[in-house]
Design an enzyme around this catalytic site. Structure first.
Site, PDB file in Angstrom:
ATOM      1  N   THR A 158       0.875  -1.181   0.000  1.00  0.00           N
ATOM      2  CA  THR A 158       0.000   0.000   0.000  1.00  0.00           C
ATOM      3  C   THR A 158       0.910   1.228   0.000  1.00  0.00           C
ATOM      4  OG1 THR A 158      -0.223  -0.266   2.404  1.00  0.00           O
ATOM      5  CG2 THR A 158      -2.021  -1.071   1.034  1.00  0.00           C
ATOM      6  N   LYS A 185       3.529  -7.055   3.921  1.00  0.00           N
ATOM      7  CA  LYS A 185       3.374  -5.626   3.664  1.00  0.00           C
ATOM      8  C   LYS A 185       3.081  -4.947   4.987  1.00  0.00           C
ATOM      9  CE  LYS A 185       0.105  -3.395   3.503  1.00  0.00           C
ATOM     10  NZ  LYS A 185      -0.608  -2.535   4.537  1.00  0.00           N
ATOM     11  N   THR A 196      -0.065  -3.348  11.744  1.00  0.00           N
ATOM     12  CA  THR A 196      -0.978  -3.267  10.614  1.00  0.00           C
ATOM     13  C   THR A 196      -0.294  -3.891   9.444  1.00  0.00           C
ATOM     14  OG1 THR A 196      -2.551  -1.904   9.650  1.00  0.00           O
ATOM     15  CG2 THR A 196      -0.456  -1.159   9.437  1.00  0.00           C
ATOM     16  N   GLU A 275       6.031   4.805   7.528  1.00  0.00           N
ATOM     17  CA  GLU A 275       5.693   5.966   6.700  1.00  0.00           C
ATOM     18  C   GLU A 275       6.468   7.200   7.151  1.00  0.00           C
ATOM     19  OE1 GLU A 275       1.185   4.471   5.634  1.00  0.00           O
ATOM     20  OE2 GLU A 275       1.517   5.830   7.313  1.00  0.00           O
ATOM     21  N   ASN A 399      -0.242  10.511   5.332  1.00  0.00           N
ATOM     22  CA  ASN A 399      -1.534  10.166   5.917  1.00  0.00           C
ATOM     23  C   ASN A 399      -2.591  11.253   5.775  1.00  0.00           C
ATOM     24  OD1 ASN A 399      -1.439   7.404   7.327  1.00  0.00           O
ATOM     25  ND2 ASN A 399       0.549   8.315   7.777  1.00  0.00           N
ATOM     26  N   SER A 404      -6.505   9.755  -1.275  1.00  0.00           N
ATOM     27  CA  SER A 404      -6.470  10.298  -2.639  1.00  0.00           C
ATOM     28  C   SER A 404      -5.610   9.449  -3.551  1.00  0.00           C
ATOM     29  CB  SER A 404      -5.952  11.719  -2.618  1.00  0.00           C
ATOM     30  OG  SER A 404      -4.681  11.786  -2.049  1.00  0.00           O
TER      31      SER A 404
END
Length: 404
Positions: A158, A185, A196, A275, A399, A404
Site C-alpha cells: 500500500t 506488507k 498493521t 511511513e 496520511n 487520494s
C-alpha cells in the site's frame, strides 16, 4: 545442529507453492503509464490447514470474519490478496462481497478449494468486485515465472516504499533440508498486537498440525508483536503460515529458529519502512520486575511521540525516555535506572552522565540509520526488545492524503 542459508524465491522457494501479482486497476497507473500491481494470489498444490494469527482490533475486516465463519478448520489451497481497499467496517455486505468474489474464483478455477481472501487499504469503502473478478483472467498457474514471487510481494504493497520478502533453507546435520519463504506488507498503522500488516509464510517442512499455531504465536511475540510505527492497530492484520510437508523433514528447534529469523526480518523491515521514518530503533528494556513489565516499558517507548520526534531530530533527549518509562506504570526508580544510546551511558543509577562529550557521542549514535536505546531498570530479570522508528513530516504528508 543445523545451518540456515538465505536463498532466492520468496514464498515460491518451498516446494509446491506459487504466488504472482497482477493488475486489477485498483491503484492508479505508475508514473511511466504502466498498470500498477494490486492483486496477488498464493496457490498451494496441496490442500492444507493454515496456521493463523489475526488482529485483536474489535472491528475486524470482512475477510477475517469470512475466514473465521466459513474457512477456519478446513483445508485450503489458495489465498487472494487485494490492496487499496481494506473491506473493513462494511458489515454484512462486505462479507457477502468476499463470498461473491471467491465464488467467481472457484467457478473459473475448479481446482481451488476453500479459498481465503485478504485485503488491505482504505477502511470504510466497499470492494470493487467487478475489477477484482476481472483480474482472474490474468492468473496463470502454469507460467512458473522466476520473478513471480517478486510481483506478488509488490502487488500487496500500500504505502510501503519497498517490497518485503525473504526465503531461507534449513539444512540439518544429516543433510536433509527444508525451506521457508515469506512476503509481507506494512508501513503505517503499525502497533504491537500484530501491527498493521499482512504476512504470508510458506514452508515444505513437515510441521505437526498441533505445533504450528503455538510456534507461530511464540515467534510473533518478539517480531510482529514487538513493533510500532505510529501506535495505531489495523482492522486487517493477518499472518498465514502454510506448511505442506513435501520435504518430509522437520526439526522443531531448527524450524522455530528459521521462522523467528524470517518474522524478525519482515517486522523490522516494516519499521524501517514506516511511513516517513528515517531511523530504526531497538528499545531494549532489561532489569524489569518481570517480562510483562519490560514489554510494557519497551512498547511505551516505541509509541511516545516525544521520544519519536527527538529521534527524528537526532536529539539525545534522555529526559523524554525517563519520563515515558515513569509514566508507563512499571516499577522503577531513579536510583536503579540506567539509560544508554548504544554504548553511551547518559544516566546511571541516579547520576547524570550528560556532559558535553557524552552528549556529542550520543548525538553521533542517533545520526545512524539504526541504533539501540537500552534502559536497565535495575529491579529484576525482566527483559524485552521492541522496535520503533522516528516520526517526521513525511508521515503527516502521507496520511493527510491517504485516500487520494
Amino acid at each position: 545442529m543445523f545451518e540456515i542459508i538465505p536463498i532466492k524465491g520468496g514464498v515460491n522457494a518451498p516446494q509446491g507453492f506459487y504466488a504472482d501479482g497482477v493488475s486489477a486497476g485498483l491503484k492508479p497507473p505508475l508514473p511511466n503509464g504502466a498498470p500498477a500491481l494490486d492483486v496477488a494470489f498464493l496457490y498451494s498444490e496441496d490442500v492444507l490447514k493454515p496456521f493463523t494469527l489475526f488482529t485483536s482490533n474489535r472491528f475486524q475486516a470482512a475477510p477475517i470474519t469470512h475466514f473465521k465463519h466459513f474457512i477456519k478448520g478446513k483445508e485450503s489451497n489458495f489465498v487472494l490478496i487485494n490492496t487499496k481497499n481494506a473491506n473493513a467496517m462494511t458489515g454484512e455486505r462486505g462479507v457477502q462481497d468476499v463470498c461473491d468474489i471467491l465464488s467467481s474464483l472457484t467457478q473459473k478455477f475448479p481446482f481451488i478449494q476453500n479459498p481465503i481472501m485478504s485485503s488491505t487499504g482504505v477502511i470504510g469503502q466497499y470492494l470493487p468486485k467487478e475489477k477484482i473478478i476481472a483480474s482472474f483472467a490474468s492468473f496463470d498457474f502454469n507460467a512458473k515465472c522466476e520473478n513471480a514471487h517478486t510481483r506478488a510481494a509488490d502487488a500487496i504493497r500500500t504505502t510501503d516504499a519497498f517490497s518485503k520478502e525473504i526465503a531461507l533453507r534449513v539444512r540439518l546435520d544429516n543433510g536433509e533440508s527444508f525451506c521457508i519463504g515469506a512476503m509481507a506488507k506494512g508501513a503505517g498503522m503499525i502497533q504491537p498486537a500484530l501491527a498493521t500488516m499482512l504476512c504470508f509464510i510458506t514452508t515444505d517442512a513437515l510441521v505437526p498440525q498441533n505445533e504450528g499455531d503455538r510456534i507461530l504465536r511464540e515467534c510473533a511475540k518478539t517480531s510482529f508483536n514487538a513493533i510500532s510505527v505510529d501506535g495505531d492497530m489495523s482492522t486487517n492484520d493477518s499472518v498465514f503460515l502454510f506448511a505442506n510437508g513435501r520435504s518430509g523433514v522437520y526439526n522443531e528447534a531448527a524450524f522455530k529458529e528459521a521462522l523467528k529469523m524470517i518474522m524478525h526480518k519482515l517486522a523490522t523491515d516494516m519499521v524501517r519502512d514506516g511511513e516517513g521514518s528515517t531511523k530504526l530503533v531497538a528499545f531494549e528494556v532489561c532489569g524489569a520486575r518481570d517480562e510483562s513489565q519490560a514489554i510494557c516499558a519497551a512498547k511505551a517507548l516505541t509509541n511516545s511521540l516525544l521520544v519519536k520526534t527527538a529521534i527524528y531530530g537526532e536529539d539525545p533527549n534522555w529526559g523524554r525516555i525517563a519520563s515515558t518509562i515513569g509514566a508507563s506504570g512499571v516499577e522503577c526508580n531513579e536510583e536503579s535506572l540506567r539509560i544508554a544510546f548504544d554504548s553511551v551511558v547518559v544516566f546511571d543509577r541516579g547520576q547524570i552522565c550528560f556532559d558535553e562529550e557524552n552528549e556529542a557521542r550520543a548525538a553521533a549514535v542517533m545520526e545512524q540509520e539504526s541504533f539501540r536505546i537500552t534502559c536497565d531498570l535495575g529491579i529484576g530479570e525482566g527483559h524485552f526488545v521492541a522496535y520503533g522508528c522516528d516520526l517526521g513530516y513525511r508521515y503527516i504528508d502521507i496520511n493527510a492524503d491517504y485516500r487520494s
